[in-house]
Structures are given as C-alpha cells and as structure tokens.
Enzyme design. Structure first.
Site, PDB file in Angstrom:
ATOM      1  N   SER A  33       0.832  -1.071  -0.006  1.00  0.00           N
ATOM      2  CA  SER A  33      -0.018   0.060  -0.007  1.00  0.00           C
ATOM      3  C   SER A  33       0.972   1.181   0.111  1.00  0.00           C
ATOM      4  CB  SER A  33      -0.858   0.060   1.214  1.00  0.00           C
ATOM      5  OG  SER A  33      -2.005   0.724   0.991  1.00  0.00           O
ATOM      6  N   ASP A 121      -9.782  -5.462  -3.971  1.00  0.00           N
ATOM      7  CA  ASP A 121      -8.969  -4.339  -3.014  1.00  0.00           C
ATOM      8  C   ASP A 121      -9.941  -3.281  -2.783  1.00  0.00           C
ATOM      9  OD1 ASP A 121      -7.465  -2.597  -1.900  1.00  0.00           O
ATOM     10  OD2 ASP A 121      -5.602  -3.072  -2.717  1.00  0.00           O
ATOM     11  N   HIS A 159      -7.349  -5.728   0.303  1.00  0.00           N
ATOM     12  CA  HIS A 159      -6.360  -4.883   0.452  1.00  0.00           C
ATOM     13  C   HIS A 159      -5.308  -5.570   1.304  1.00  0.00           C
ATOM     14  CE1 HIS A 159      -4.055  -1.246   0.241  1.00  0.00           C
ATOM     15  NE2 HIS A 159      -3.891  -0.949   1.513  1.00  0.00           N
TER      16      HIS A 159
END
Length: 173
Positions: A33, A121, A159
C-alpha cells in the site's frame, strides 16, 4: 513528523544494515500500500545515487502516485464532488512534499519487479496496480523482469491479505 524523504532514508539505512549482515543473500524491497511508494523511492535512490540495484522489488496493493491514489480511493468518493477537493486534499499532499511517485520510479528501475494486486481490493483500486505495471512494462528494457499477478475476488484477499495466500512464496520466487 514523518516525511517521504525520511521514510526513504530509513529504508536505505535498513538496507545498509541488512546488506552488511546478509553475506551473499538476496535483499529485496517489499512494500504494501503506502509502503509501495517508499519501496520504489528507495530502490530508485539506491540505483541512481549509489549505482546499486536491489535484488528485486515486490509491490503489494500498489498505486501509481499519491495524488492519483487520493483521487481514486473509495474513501474520497463522496468528497470528490465538492468544489475545492483537488486543492484542499490532492494539492495539499504535494505542498507537504508527499508524492510517492512509483509511476516515475519504475521507469528507471532495472531490477526484477513483481506487482501483486487483489481484484477485490477496496482501498487501492486494482486499476492503479495495472496502470503501474503497464508503465513499468513499457519502460523496462528487459520485459521479462516485470510481472503482474492478480488474485481473483473469490479468494477474498482484499487490500490486506495477499500475504496469507498459501502459494505466495512460490509466486515470489
């Protein structure tokens, strides 16, 4: 307070520490991320300033750059319709020196690059991972060094859970 250059400096210090102790072991940068921007920054800086390539970069749930991420993450969807969104939110990140330009960084990298993204995600849209892959693939001289792996929605990795996929170690090799 944390800064983009501070994160990059920290990663390079950690790289130096690990390299001094690792013998001939491979060292790769793995970012998840927000950390994907830090990983590409550090890999680029290592390459450009020291003439050294990290052994590989793995980007899990990446984005192209922080501005595009801010404009596309579901959290900002309701705010995008209001006047001033770009100035107040997106431009404020640039004014604070936050760019995390993975899209620009991958254009100059030469090390193996693996991009991982789950189709479900809900934080960073998979289209940003795909766009980053396309940018890298276009820029890399050796196209075989750039790989993009997507994980189907039915796996429910979202995610945060790509690292739980049982086949991940084999995929990374």
């Amino acid at each position: 307070h944390p800064t983009e250059s501070g994160f990059t400096t920290d990663v390079l210090a950690l790289y130096d520490w690990a390299k001094a102790r690792s013998g001939n072991s491979s060292i790769l940068f793995w970012g998840h991320s927000l950390g994907t921007g830090i990983a590409t920054n550090a890999a680029r800086k290592l390459q450009e300033e020291r003439g050294v390539q990290v052994d590989a970069v793995v980007l899990e749930s990446p984005y192209t750059n922080i501005r595009e991420a801010g404009a596309n993450i579901p959290l900002t969807k309701i705010y995008r319709q209001f006047p001033g969104f770009e100035y107040l939110i997106l431009d404020s990140m640039a004014r604070a020196g936050l760019f995390f330009s993975s899209d620009e960084n991958v254009k100059v990298l030469g090390c193996p690059l693996l991009i991982l993204h789950a189709e479900d995600d809900g934080v960073v849209p998979p289209k940003l991972g795909r766009k980053l892959y396309e940018t890298a693939h276009k820029a890399y001289k050796d196209k075989s060094k750039v790989k993009f792996i997507t994980f189907p929605e039915k796996l429910g990795l979202g995610h945060d859970y790509i690292s739980f996929h049982p086949e991940l170690p084999a995929l990374v090799k």
